[in-house]
Design a protein around this motif. Structure first.
Motif, PDB file in Angstrom:
ATOM      1  N   GLU A 191      36.805  20.698  36.472  1.00 49.07           N
ATOM      2  CA  GLU A 191      36.318  21.463  35.323  1.00 49.07           C
ATOM      3  C   GLU A 191      37.455  21.621  34.326  1.00 49.07           C
ATOM      4  N   GLN A 192      37.095  21.780  33.067  1.00 48.54           N
ATOM      5  CA  GLN A 192      38.085  21.992  32.009  1.00 48.54           C
ATOM      6  C   GLN A 192      37.823  23.378  31.404  1.00 48.54           C
ATOM      7  N   PRO A 193      38.636  24.391  31.789  1.00 48.73           N
ATOM      8  CA  PRO A 193      38.369  25.760  31.351  1.00 48.73           C
ATOM      9  C   PRO A 193      38.338  25.912  29.828  1.00 48.73           C
ATOM     10  N   HIS A 194      39.245  25.203  29.143  1.00 48.48           N
ATOM     11  CA  HIS A 194      39.315  25.260  27.680  1.00 48.48           C
ATOM     12  C   HIS A 194      39.507  23.851  27.142  1.00 48.48           C
ATOM     13  N   THR A 195      39.154  23.645  25.903  1.00 57.13           N
ATOM     14  CA  THR A 195      39.218  22.309  25.313  1.00 57.13           C
ATOM     15  C   THR A 195      40.613  21.711  25.401  1.00 57.13           C
ATOM     16  N   SER A 196      41.633  22.544  25.166  1.00 60.38           N
ATOM     17  CA  SER A 196      43.000  22.021  25.133  1.00 60.38           C
ATOM     18  C   SER A 196      43.706  22.122  26.482  1.00 60.38           C
ATOM     19  N   ALA A 197      43.008  22.684  27.489  1.00 59.98           N
ATOM     20  CA  ALA A 197      43.652  22.910  28.781  1.00 59.98           C
ATOM     21  C   ALA A 197      43.517  21.697  29.683  1.00 59.98           C
ATOM     22  N   GLY A 198      44.242  21.747  30.799  1.00 64.13           N
ATOM     23  CA  GLY A 198      44.101  20.720  31.807  1.00 64.13           C
ATOM     24  C   GLY A 198      42.842  20.962  32.640  1.00 64.13           C
ATOM     25  N   ARG A 199      42.822  20.390  33.831  1.00 68.02           N
ATOM     26  CA  ARG A 199      41.641  20.488  34.679  1.00 68.02           C
ATOM     27  C   ARG A 199      41.927  21.349  35.914  1.00 68.02           C
ATOM     28  N   VAL A 200      40.851  21.915  36.465  1.00 65.08           N
ATOM     29  CA  VAL A 200      40.918  22.653  37.733  1.00 65.08           C
ATOM     30  C   VAL A 200      39.805  22.123  38.631  1.00 65.08           C
ATOM     31  N   PRO A 201      39.963  22.231  39.932  1.00 63.64           N
ATOM     32  CA  PRO A 201      38.883  21.776  40.826  1.00 63.64           C
ATOM     33  C   PRO A 201      37.642  22.648  40.661  1.00 63.64           C
ATOM     34  N   SER A 202      36.486  22.031  40.679  1.00 64.36           N
ATOM     35  CA  SER A 202      35.227  22.774  40.690  1.00 64.36           C
ATOM     36  C   SER A 202      34.870  23.120  42.134  1.00 64.36           C
ATOM     37  N   ALA A 203      33.824  23.918  42.316  1.00 64.99           N
ATOM     38  CA  ALA A 203      33.361  24.214  43.677  1.00 64.99           C
ATOM     39  C   ALA A 203      32.994  22.916  44.398  1.00 64.99           C
ATOM     40  N   GLN A 204      32.351  21.998  43.671  1.00 65.86           N
ATOM     41  CA  GLN A 204      31.996  20.702  44.256  1.00 65.86           C
ATOM     42  C   GLN A 204      33.251  19.905  44.610  1.00 65.86           C
ATOM     43  N   GLY A 205      34.286  20.047  43.767  1.00 69.28           N
ATOM     44  CA  GLY A 205      35.542  19.360  44.042  1.00 69.28           C
ATOM     45  C   GLY A 205      36.220  19.876  45.292  1.00 69.28           C
ATOM     46  N   TYR A 206      36.222  21.196  45.454  1.00 67.75           N
ATOM     47  CA  TYR A 206      36.794  21.761  46.681  1.00 67.75           C
ATOM     48  C   TYR A 206      36.007  21.314  47.903  1.00 67.75           C
ATOM     49  N   ARG A 207      34.686  21.284  47.763  1.00 70.62           N
ATOM     50  CA  ARG A 207      33.876  20.856  48.903  1.00 70.62           C
ATOM     51  C   ARG A 207      34.207  19.413  49.272  1.00 70.62           C
ATOM     52  N   TYR A 208      34.346  18.524  48.269  1.00 66.81           N
ATOM     53  CA  TYR A 208      34.691  17.126  48.544  1.00 66.81           C
ATOM     54  C   TYR A 208      36.066  17.056  49.214  1.00 66.81           C
ATOM     55  N   TYR A 209      37.005  17.821  48.694  1.00 66.64           N
ATOM     56  CA  TYR A 209      38.366  17.840  49.248  1.00 66.64           C
ATOM     57  C   TYR A 209      38.352  18.279  50.710  1.00 66.64           C
ATOM     58  N   LEU A 210      37.642  19.352  50.993  1.00 67.33           N
ATOM     59  CA  LEU A 210      37.624  19.893  52.352  1.00 67.33           C
ATOM     60  C   LEU A 210      36.885  18.966  53.320  1.00 67.33           C
ATOM     61  N   ASP A 211      35.863  18.290  52.833  1.00 64.49           N
ATOM     62  CA  ASP A 211      35.068  17.424  53.700  1.00 64.49           C
ATOM     63  C   ASP A 211      35.684  16.050  53.906  1.00 64.49           C
ATOM     64  N   HIS A 212      36.422  15.552  52.908  1.00 61.92           N
ATOM     65  CA  HIS A 212      36.835  14.145  52.949  1.00 61.92           C
ATOM     66  C   HIS A 212      38.336  13.900  52.887  1.00 61.92           C
ATOM     67  N   LEU A 213      39.104  14.803  52.293  1.00 61.14           N
ATOM     68  CA  LEU A 213      40.487  14.470  51.993  1.00 61.14           C
ATOM     69  C   LEU A 213      41.509  15.168  52.868  1.00 61.14           C
ATOM     70  N   ILE A 214      41.184  16.354  53.342  1.00 66.06           N
ATOM     71  CA  ILE A 214      42.181  17.053  54.155  1.00 66.06           C
ATOM     72  C   ILE A 214      42.044  16.600  55.602  1.00 66.06           C
ATOM     73  N   ASP A 215      43.171  16.238  56.190  1.00 61.55           N
ATOM     74  CA  ASP A 215      43.163  15.786  57.578  1.00 61.55           C
ATOM     75  C   ASP A 215      42.864  16.954  58.497  1.00 61.55           C
ATOM     76  N   ALA A 216      42.235  16.672  59.630  1.00 62.86           N
ATOM     77  CA  ALA A 216      42.033  17.717  60.642  1.00 62.86           C
ATOM     78  C   ALA A 216      43.395  18.259  61.029  1.00 62.86           C
ATOM     79  N   PRO A 217      43.603  19.581  60.890  1.00 65.11           N
ATOM     80  CA  PRO A 217      44.930  20.139  61.152  1.00 65.11           C
ATOM     81  C   PRO A 217      45.328  19.977  62.611  1.00 65.11           C
ATOM     82  N   LYS A 218      46.550  19.604  62.811  1.00 66.60           N
ATOM     83  CA  LYS A 218      47.073  19.466  64.166  1.00 66.60           C
ATOM     84  C   LYS A 218      48.143  20.535  64.376  1.00 66.60           C
ATOM     85  N   SER A 219      48.104  21.210  65.531  1.00 71.17           N
ATOM     86  CA  SER A 219      49.119  22.213  65.804  1.00 71.17           C
ATOM     87  C   SER A 219      50.511  21.603  65.750  1.00 71.17           C
ATOM     88  N   GLY A 220      50.592  20.300  66.077  1.00 71.40           N
ATOM     89  CA  GLY A 220      51.880  19.640  66.071  1.00 71.40           C
ATOM     90  C   GLY A 220      52.495  19.523  64.691  1.00 71.40           C
TER      91      GLY A 220
END
Length: 337
Positions: free
Chosen positions: A57-86
């Motif tokens: 998402e782009q909060p303001h016209t001149s601003a950069g981008r931030v993750p949307s709720a859909q973006g966080y969901r994609y990140y959590l489902d596909h990009l973050i590795d299953a955490p290992k205690s090691g």
């Protein structure tokens, strides 16, 4: 338009950078993050594509981008590795081990103490439930006279845990009363499933004890029917998060109901489960709950969770949660001390 490896790397970078300072991420900052391996122009094009996909998402016209709720969901489902205690740094591992070494292993004491430590270590709110099993029941009762007018009812579960409730007897209680009540409870209420506590059974127990001692029978009934207890610690950390603090009242209301709180932090299977606040009912925009099941031995399981902003530092926090869950279960099972 499909996601490719480069778009995934850029989304992952934006999630990490936005977690650091909460400011929209521009192409210049991203270029530095990638050590100029990608030009600002290329990054702007890819960020525009991710925005069209609904992941940024782009909060303001001149601003950069931030993750949307859909973006966080994609990140959590596909990009973050299953955490290992090691993957947990050794200093964090030793710190957690030292914390558990100093705790009472009794679940009703361990759960709030460990939850408080988890909140202080992560700077998020933390929540946990006491362990439970589908076939858990009371294996033994003791009734102890506490002063002239009170009795402490102690119940030992089939998994070795101890539950306690105090009952007041207005007409007074003797040691003989306590001993007779213990015998009655052990004959009538041990190894009885909560759903089998019929009104007829309880009426017969009260009749056998006598009406004046009915409060002790009711206390024992409450111990048989007690489900997992949920606790919340570190709410003060949520109050400091601008994007989460508006949800604090809703969260506290949920945790006033053990059943609702237990359901809120229940993970799916044995993996860490992330739930975005916008997916909850009632919704808690800006919040995220990450939860993990712990195994306490004897078929007992419980849940432990972190509650914070959607822009929490997942890569740092999930290994901590994973190891905390493992140590909670080990401590309750008498292992790893």
């Amino acid at each position: 338009m499909a996601m490719d490896a480069r778009k995934q790397r850029i989304l992952e970078a934006i999630v990490a950078l936005y977690a650091n300072d909460g400011e929209p991420v521009g192409s210049g900052l991203l270029a530095n993050y990638f050590d100029m391996a990608l030009s600002s122009a290329t990054l702007r094009n890819e960020m525009a594509a991710l925005t069209k996909l609904g992941l940024l998402e782009q909060p303001h016209t001149s601003a950069g981008r931030v993750p949307s709720a859909q973006g966080y969901r994609y990140y959590l489902d596909h990009l973050i590795d299953a955490p290992k205690s090691g993957t947990l740094p050794e200093k964090d591992r030793r710190r957690i081990d030292d914390l558990f070494a100093a705790m009472d292993a009794e679940p009703e004491k361990l759960v709030p103490a460990a939850t408080r430590c988890l909140a202080d270590m992560t700077g998020c709110a933390a929540a946990a439930t006491t362990p439970q099993a589908p076939d858990l029941c009371i294996a033994h009762f003791e009734v102890v006279q506490v002063g002239r007018y009170s009795a402490a009812v102690l119940a030992v579960t089939s998994a070795g845990g101890v539950r306690t409730r105090v009952a007041r007897v207005d007409t007074g209680l003797t040691r003989d009363d306590a001993a007779n009540l213990a015998q009655l409870l052990n004959r009538g209420l041990t190894f009885v499933a909560p759903q089998d506590l019929s009104p007829m059974l309880m009426a017969s127990m009260v009749l056998a004890a006598g009406q004046r001692l009915a409060p002790v029978i009711m206390a024992a009934q409450a111990l048989v029917t007690t489900g997992p207890q949920a606790c919340l610690e570190g709410a003060q950390y949520l109050a400091k998060m601008a994007d989460v603090r508006q949800n604090l009242g809703t969260l506290l209301e949920i945790f006033s109901d053990n059943e609702a709180a237990t359901e809120l932090i229940r993970p799916e299977g044995n993996k860490i489960t992330a739930t975005l606040g916008c997916d909850l009912d009632p919704a808690m925009p800006g919040a995220c709950i990450v939860s993990k099941r712990y195994l306490a031995g004897g078929g007992l399981t419980g849940s432990v969770a972190l509650i914070g902003s959607t822009r929490m530092e997942y890569e740092r926090l999930l290994p901590i949660l994973d190891y905390f869950a493992a140590r909670m279960g080990q401590s309750m099972a008498g292992q790893g001390q």
